[in-house]
Scaffold this motif. Structure first.
Motif, PDB file in Angstrom:
ATOM      1  N   ARG A  70       0.769  -1.160  -0.021  1.00 57.97           N
ATOM      2  CA  ARG A  70      -0.082  -0.069   0.012  1.00 57.97           C
ATOM      3  C   ARG A  70       0.832   1.253  -0.009  1.00 57.97           C
ATOM      4  NH1 ARG A  70      -4.199   0.361   4.846  1.00 57.97           N
ATOM      5  NH2 ARG A  70      -2.211   1.519   6.028  1.00 57.97           N
ATOM      6  N   ARG A  71       1.823   1.398   0.430  1.00 55.25           N
ATOM      7  CA  ARG A  71       2.769   2.340   0.832  1.00 55.25           C
ATOM      8  C   ARG A  71       3.739   2.758  -0.386  1.00 55.25           C
ATOM      9  NH1 ARG A  71       0.102   3.180   4.531  1.00 55.25           N
ATOM     10  NH2 ARG A  71       0.651   3.454   6.716  1.00 55.25           N
ATOM     11  N   LYS A  72       3.740   1.517  -1.036  1.00 58.72           N
ATOM     12  CA  LYS A  72       4.485   1.672  -2.402  1.00 58.72           C
ATOM     13  C   LYS A  72       3.746   2.394  -3.481  1.00 58.72           C
ATOM     14  CE  LYS A  72       8.173  -1.820  -1.860  1.00 58.72           C
ATOM     15  NZ  LYS A  72       8.805  -3.177  -2.242  1.00 58.72           N
ATOM     16  N   ALA A  73       2.483   1.663  -3.275  1.00 56.45           N
ATOM     17  CA  ALA A  73       1.280   2.306  -4.383  1.00 56.45           C
ATOM     18  C   ALA A  73       1.054   3.731  -3.953  1.00 56.45           C
ATOM     19  CB  ALA A  73       0.077   1.498  -4.156  1.00 56.45           C
ATOM     20  N   GLU A  74       0.867   4.184  -3.002  1.00 60.23           N
ATOM     21  CA  GLU A  74       0.643   5.477  -2.371  1.00 60.23           C
ATOM     22  C   GLU A  74       1.821   6.667  -2.888  1.00 60.23           C
ATOM     23  OE1 GLU A  74       0.461   5.521   1.804  1.00 60.23           O
ATOM     24  OE2 GLU A  74      -1.862   4.662   1.800  1.00 60.23           O
ATOM     25  N   GLU A  75       3.186   5.937  -2.577  1.00 58.57           N
ATOM     26  CA  GLU A  75       4.299   6.655  -3.260  1.00 58.57           C
ATOM     27  C   GLU A  75       4.400   6.674  -4.818  1.00 58.57           C
ATOM     28  OE1 GLU A  75       7.829   4.746  -1.647  1.00 58.57           O
ATOM     29  OE2 GLU A  75       7.453   5.163   0.372  1.00 58.57           O
ATOM     30  N   LEU A  76       4.019   5.625  -5.486  1.00 60.11           N
ATOM     31  CA  LEU A  76       3.959   5.718  -6.982  1.00 60.11           C
ATOM     32  C   LEU A  76       2.911   6.631  -7.376  1.00 60.11           C
ATOM     33  CD1 LEU A  76       4.907   4.579  -9.687  1.00 60.11           C
ATOM     34  CD2 LEU A  76       3.177   2.720  -9.555  1.00 60.11           C
ATOM     35  N   LEU A  77       1.849   6.677  -6.651  1.00 58.04           N
ATOM     36  CA  LEU A  77       0.742   7.678  -6.879  1.00 58.04           C
ATOM     37  C   LEU A  77       1.126   9.250  -6.814  1.00 58.04           C
ATOM     38  CD1 LEU A  77      -2.251   8.260  -7.851  1.00 58.04           C
ATOM     39  CD2 LEU A  77      -2.688   7.936  -5.549  1.00 58.04           C
ATOM     40  N   GLN A  78       1.770   9.458  -5.462  1.00 59.25           N
ATOM     41  CA  GLN A  78       2.389  10.684  -5.386  1.00 59.25           C
ATOM     42  C   GLN A  78       3.264  11.083  -6.442  1.00 59.25           C
ATOM     43  OE1 GLN A  78       1.074  12.752  -2.954  1.00 59.25           O
ATOM     44  NE2 GLN A  78       2.193  14.220  -4.148  1.00 59.25           N
ATOM     45  N   ASN A  79       4.128  10.237  -6.609  1.00 57.27           N
ATOM     46  CA  ASN A  79       5.320  10.596  -7.626  1.00 57.27           C
ATOM     47  C   ASN A  79       4.699  10.841  -8.784  1.00 57.27           C
ATOM     48  OD1 ASN A  79       8.024  10.659  -8.232  1.00 57.27           O
ATOM     49  ND2 ASN A  79       7.691   8.759  -9.765  1.00 57.27           N
ATOM     50  N   ASN A  80       3.723  10.267  -9.531  1.00 55.23           N
ATOM     51  CA  ASN A  80       2.873  10.301 -10.836  1.00 55.23           C
ATOM     52  C   ASN A  80       2.372  11.883 -10.515  1.00 55.23           C
ATOM     53  OD1 ASN A  80       3.475   7.946 -11.972  1.00 55.23           O
ATOM     54  ND2 ASN A  80       1.718   6.960 -11.365  1.00 55.23           N
ATOM     55  N   ILE A  81       1.675  12.253  -9.601  1.00 61.91           N
ATOM     56  CA  ILE A  81       1.096  13.402  -9.473  1.00 61.91           C
ATOM     57  C   ILE A  81       2.138  14.725  -9.577  1.00 61.91           C
ATOM     58  CG2 ILE A  81      -0.098  15.022  -7.836  1.00 61.91           C
ATOM     59  CD1 ILE A  81      -1.728  12.454  -6.499  1.00 61.91           C
ATOM     60  N   ASN A  82       3.397  14.243  -8.935  1.00 60.13           N
ATOM     61  CA  ASN A  82       4.325  15.413  -9.051  1.00 60.13           C
ATOM     62  C   ASN A  82       4.894  15.475 -10.397  1.00 60.13           C
ATOM     63  OD1 ASN A  82       4.173  15.858  -5.939  1.00 60.13           O
ATOM     64  ND2 ASN A  82       5.844  14.334  -5.616  1.00 60.13           N
ATOM     65  N   GLN A  83       4.834  14.434 -11.130  1.00 59.74           N
ATOM     66  CA  GLN A  83       5.381  14.539 -12.662  1.00 59.74           C
ATOM     67  C   GLN A  83       4.552  15.242 -13.387  1.00 59.74           C
ATOM     68  OE1 GLN A  83       6.123  10.356 -13.239  1.00 59.74           O
ATOM     69  NE2 GLN A  83       8.236  10.570 -12.591  1.00 59.74           N
ATOM     70  N   LEU A  84       3.158  15.054 -13.222  1.00 57.08           N
ATOM     71  CA  LEU A  84       2.090  15.806 -14.007  1.00 57.08           C
ATOM     72  C   LEU A  84       2.310  17.182 -13.714  1.00 57.08           C
ATOM     73  CD1 LEU A  84      -0.735  12.936 -13.914  1.00 57.08           C
ATOM     74  CD2 LEU A  84       0.643  13.730 -15.741  1.00 57.08           C
ATOM     75  N   ALA A  85       2.241  17.541 -12.434  1.00 54.67           N
ATOM     76  CA  ALA A  85       2.565  18.832 -11.959  1.00 54.67           C
ATOM     77  C   ALA A  85       3.582  19.675 -12.594  1.00 54.67           C
ATOM     78  CB  ALA A  85       2.300  18.809 -10.407  1.00 54.67           C
ATOM     79  N   LEU A  86       4.865  18.917 -12.694  1.00 52.46           N
ATOM     80  CA  LEU A  86       5.981  19.408 -13.145  1.00 52.46           C
ATOM     81  C   LEU A  86       5.678  19.732 -14.755  1.00 52.46           C
ATOM     82  CD1 LEU A  86       8.900  20.433 -13.025  1.00 52.46           C
ATOM     83  CD2 LEU A  86       9.648  18.007 -13.264  1.00 52.46           C
ATOM     84  N   LEU A  87       5.167  18.786 -15.341  1.00 55.18           N
ATOM     85  CA  LEU A  87       4.947  18.954 -16.743  1.00 55.18           C
ATOM     86  C   LEU A  87       3.834  20.116 -17.159  1.00 55.18           C
ATOM     87  CD1 LEU A  87       4.362  15.207 -18.144  1.00 55.18           C
ATOM     88  CD2 LEU A  87       6.279  16.722 -18.810  1.00 55.18           C
ATOM     89  N   LEU A  88       2.885  20.353 -16.436  1.00 53.60           N
ATOM     90  CA  LEU A  88       1.920  21.376 -16.346  1.00 53.60           C
ATOM     91  C   LEU A  88       2.688  22.796 -16.112  1.00 53.60           C
ATOM     92  CD1 LEU A  88      -1.304  19.856 -14.691  1.00 53.60           C
ATOM     93  CD2 LEU A  88      -1.072  20.271 -17.139  1.00 53.60           C
ATOM     94  N   GLN A  89       3.689  22.611 -15.166  1.00 49.82           N
ATOM     95  CA  GLN A  89       4.291  23.925 -14.720  1.00 49.82           C
ATOM     96  C   GLN A  89       5.173  24.277 -15.859  1.00 49.82           C
ATOM     97  OE1 GLN A  89       6.410  23.613 -11.210  1.00 49.82           O
ATOM     98  NE2 GLN A  89       7.542  25.467 -11.411  1.00 49.82           N
ATOM     99  N   THR A  90       6.002  23.269 -16.592  1.00 49.76           N
ATOM    100  CA  THR A  90       6.803  23.564 -17.642  1.00 49.76           C
ATOM    101  C   THR A  90       6.042  24.054 -18.821  1.00 49.76           C
ATOM    102  OG1 THR A  90       8.158  21.568 -16.783  1.00 49.76           O
ATOM    103  CG2 THR A  90       8.309  22.671 -18.962  1.00 49.76           C
TER     104      THR A  90
END
Length: 266
Positions: free
Chosen positions: A60-80
């Protein structure tokens, strides 16, 4: 193990149920595997007993970390993307892209080479180039960089797992040694009017596998870069055309003024 045990015993001694909840405790199994567990103790004073529950939450923790990482990456793409829409300055655009590439893949190096006929122009790098970086590497022949050439001619991403074990030209070898590069990805910048250059991202000091998901993110970033670079080039061409038109208009006015003076004098 002793540290965790001491904390649990101290928390139990307080008698406070709220302190008898322990999350994300890292344990090592008999096989040497590290796991994360949540534990809860529920005291039942009237029966003089305590119920203990332990739950393995590693997945569960790994899934949560993966989800948060994906959110951060998408946020960076939008910011860029937002940053790219706010400027037509080509140099600024390329620097935004290389900076974002390093953050997105968590790598130590990124660069953009622009293609001009059969020549390459090194537009931007992250981190910035040293002052002693040879000028011949900033402006180079495409044929001297076969990996870039292959990426451009085949219009596909080229991955080199470890440059120390790969064939390379003399120019490529000098650059990789100077920047201490190991794993490299060459991603073509394909615009509407063709290939405009190459985005290069890579690890430094040690090699590392680049996942399919990371490659997909970089290709999305490369698409943004291609559009922004073409727009900047088009904007520059329009500005040059406007400047040329103004110069021509000024010349016409000047000639008209001279002609009027000439005819008046006559």
């Amino acid at each position: 193990r002793n540290k965790i045990s001491s904390k649990i015993i101290a928390d139990i001694a307080t008698g406070d149920p709220e302190k008898m909840k322990w999350e994300n405790n890292k344990i090592t199994t008999q096989t040497g595997e590290e796991r994360l567990v949540d534990a809860v103790n529920i005291p039942i004073p009237e029966q003089n007993i305590m119920v203990s529950t332990v739950q393995d939450v590693t997945a569960r923790r790994k899934a949560e970390e993966l989800l948060q990482n994906n959110i951060n990456q998408l946020a960076l793409l939008l910011q860029t993307n937002e940053s790219l829409t706010q400027t037509f300055d080509l140099q600024e655009i390329m620097q935004i892209i290389t900076d974002a590439s390093c953050k997105l893949l968590e790598v130590g190096s990124a660069a953009i080479y622009l293609l001009e006929n059969k020549n390459l122009y090194l537009g931007a790098t992250t981190p910035p180039l040293p002052d002693v970086f040879p000028e011949s590497f900033r402006n180079a022949r495409l044929i001297d960089h076969p990996n870039i050439q292959k990426s451009i001619e085949e219009n596909r991403t080229i991955i080199i797992p470890d440059v120390k074990n790969a064939a390379s030209s003399e120019e490529e070898r000098k650059i990789t040694e100077m920047r201490d590069l190991r794993t490299l990805a060459f991603i073509p910048l394909a615009g509407k009017r063709g290939i405009v250059g190459t985005l290069i991202v890579g690890t430094t000091k040690t090699p590392r596998k680049i996942s399919e998901a990371q490659l997909a993110l970089c290709q999305t970033l490369a698409t943004q870069a291609s559009i922004a670079i073409e727009n900047a080039s088009l904007y520059k061409s329009m500005q040059n055309e406007i400047s040329e038109r103004k110069r021509a208009e000024e010349e016409i006015k000047k000639n008209q003024k001279n002609w009027k003076y000439y005819t008046t004098s006559c």
